[in-house]
Design a protein around this motif. Structure first.
Motif, short mmCIF file in Angstrom:
data_model
loop_
_atom_site.label_atom_id
_atom_site.label_comp_id
_atom_site.label_asym_id
_atom_site.label_seq_id
_atom_site.Cartn_x
_atom_site.Cartn_y
_atom_site.Cartn_z
N GLU A 90 3.08 -2.92 -8.79
CA GLU A 90 3.40 -2.03 -9.91
C GLU A 90 2.54 -2.36 -11.13
O GLU A 90 2.04 -1.47 -11.81
CB GLU A 90 4.88 -2.10 -10.24
CG GLU A 90 5.73 -1.49 -9.15
CD GLU A 90 7.22 -1.48 -9.46
OE1 GLU A 90 7.63 -1.89 -10.56
OE2 GLU A 90 7.98 -1.06 -8.55
N ASN B 36 -5.51 1.57 -4.87
CA ASN B 36 -5.55 2.42 -6.06
C ASN B 36 -6.80 3.29 -6.06
O ASN B 36 -6.75 4.46 -6.43
CB ASN B 36 -5.43 1.58 -7.33
CG ASN B 36 -3.99 1.35 -7.74
OD1 ASN B 36 -3.31 2.26 -8.19
ND2 ASN B 36 -3.52 0.12 -7.57
N LEU C 208 -4.70 -4.29 -3.76
CA LEU C 208 -4.18 -3.37 -4.76
C LEU C 208 -5.29 -2.59 -5.45
O LEU C 208 -5.14 -1.39 -5.74
CB LEU C 208 -3.31 -4.13 -5.76
CG LEU C 208 -2.07 -4.80 -5.13
CD1 LEU C 208 -1.39 -5.71 -6.13
CD2 LEU C 208 -1.12 -3.76 -4.56
N VAL D 203 2.27 1.47 -3.75
CA VAL D 203 1.26 1.93 -4.71
C VAL D 203 0.99 3.41 -4.49
O VAL D 203 0.92 4.19 -5.46
CB VAL D 203 -0.04 1.10 -4.58
CG1 VAL D 203 -1.19 1.76 -5.34
CG2 VAL D 203 0.19 -0.32 -5.08
N SER D 204 0.87 3.83 -3.26
CA SER D 204 0.62 5.24 -2.96
C SER D 204 1.78 6.12 -3.42
O SER D 204 1.57 7.23 -3.94
CB SER D 204 0.35 5.43 -1.47
OG SER D 204 -0.81 4.71 -1.09
N THR E 179 -0.93 -1.02 -10.53
CA THR E 179 -0.95 0.44 -10.57
C THR E 179 -0.86 0.96 -11.99
O THR E 179 -1.54 1.93 -12.35
CB THR E 179 0.19 1.01 -9.70
OG1 THR E 179 0.01 0.51 -8.37
CG2 THR E 179 0.18 2.52 -9.69
N ASN F 85 1.57 6.36 -7.24
CA ASN F 85 0.47 7.24 -7.66
C ASN F 85 0.68 8.68 -7.23
O ASN F 85 -0.07 9.56 -7.66
CB ASN F 85 -0.86 6.72 -7.10
CG ASN F 85 -1.38 5.54 -7.88
OD1 ASN F 85 -1.25 5.47 -9.09
ND2 ASN F 85 -2.00 4.60 -7.18
N ASN G 218 -6.32 6.03 -3.45
CA ASN G 218 -5.36 7.02 -3.96
C ASN G 218 -6.06 8.01 -4.87
O ASN G 218 -5.85 9.22 -4.78
CB ASN G 218 -4.23 6.35 -4.74
CG ASN G 218 -3.22 5.62 -3.90
OD1 ASN G 218 -2.39 4.89 -4.44
ND2 ASN G 218 -3.23 5.76 -2.59
N GLN H 151 0.83 -1.21 0.00
CA GLN H 151 0.00 0.00 0.00
C GLN H 151 0.86 1.26 0.00
O GLN H 151 0.51 2.26 -0.64
CB GLN H 151 -0.98 -0.01 1.18
CG GLN H 151 -2.07 -1.06 0.98
CD GLN H 151 -3.06 -1.08 2.10
OE1 GLN H 151 -4.23 -0.77 1.87
NE2 GLN H 151 -2.63 -1.44 3.30
#
Length: 157
Positions: free
Chosen positions: A99, A137, A133, A48-49, A102, A52, A140, A45
């Motif tokens: 990845e 996303n 995930l 991903v954040s 994302t 993004n 985000n 997390q």
């Protein structure tokens, strides 16, 4: 529009945000049942954040990560995970998958990444991680669209 004038999605449509929050809680339950521990959940997390550009969610998940025992060094290594030796093969497969999710618009989940993750993760782990995930996303995008301010540190005195 200034940041103060941005529509705050969670306040403007509380029922929709409540549904997203309920979805996230269900994903958390699925993760626990699927064998995804808190360390792995927070690592992906955060990553991903970071990918993004969601400073709000990075702060939230760094705070959660420290509460579940991740060290500052491990957290600092997340952006350079490929070059770092601090992550297990399982964590590396999860970061690769993070990845791919994302940047899914770049051709989906490539077969090599799917196969690599499938060779390390069980099907239940893969499913649970995939939903984590999807959820992060989504969060985000809500926070970035609303330019949510970075929350204060939870550990500051």
């Amino acid at each position: 529009m200034t940041e103060e004038q941005r529509v705050h999605l969670s306040r403007s449509a509380p029922a929709a945000y409540k549904a997203l929050d309920a979805f996230s809680r269900e994903v958390g339950r699925l993760a626990a049942e699927g064998g995804i521990d808190d360390r792995l959940k927070e690592i992906v997390q955060i990553h991903v954040s970071q990918l993004n550009g969601c400073a709000f969610c990075v702060r939230v998940h760094v705070d959660r990560a420290t509460r579940v025992g991740l060290t500052a060094d491990t957290i600092a290594q997340i952006p350079t995970w490929r070059e770092s030796g601090v992550f297990t093969a399982r964590e590396r497969a999860a970061l690769e998958l993070a990845e791919a999710f994302t940047f899914i618009h770049r051709g989906g989940i490539p077969d090599d990444i799917y196969d690599q993750a499938g060779g390390i993760l069980t099907e239940n782990e893969y499913v649970a991680l995939s939903w984590i995930l999807v959820a992060i996303n989504a969060f985000n995008r809500v926070a970035i669209a609303g330019r949510y301010p970075v929350p204060a540190r939870t550990d500051e005195a």
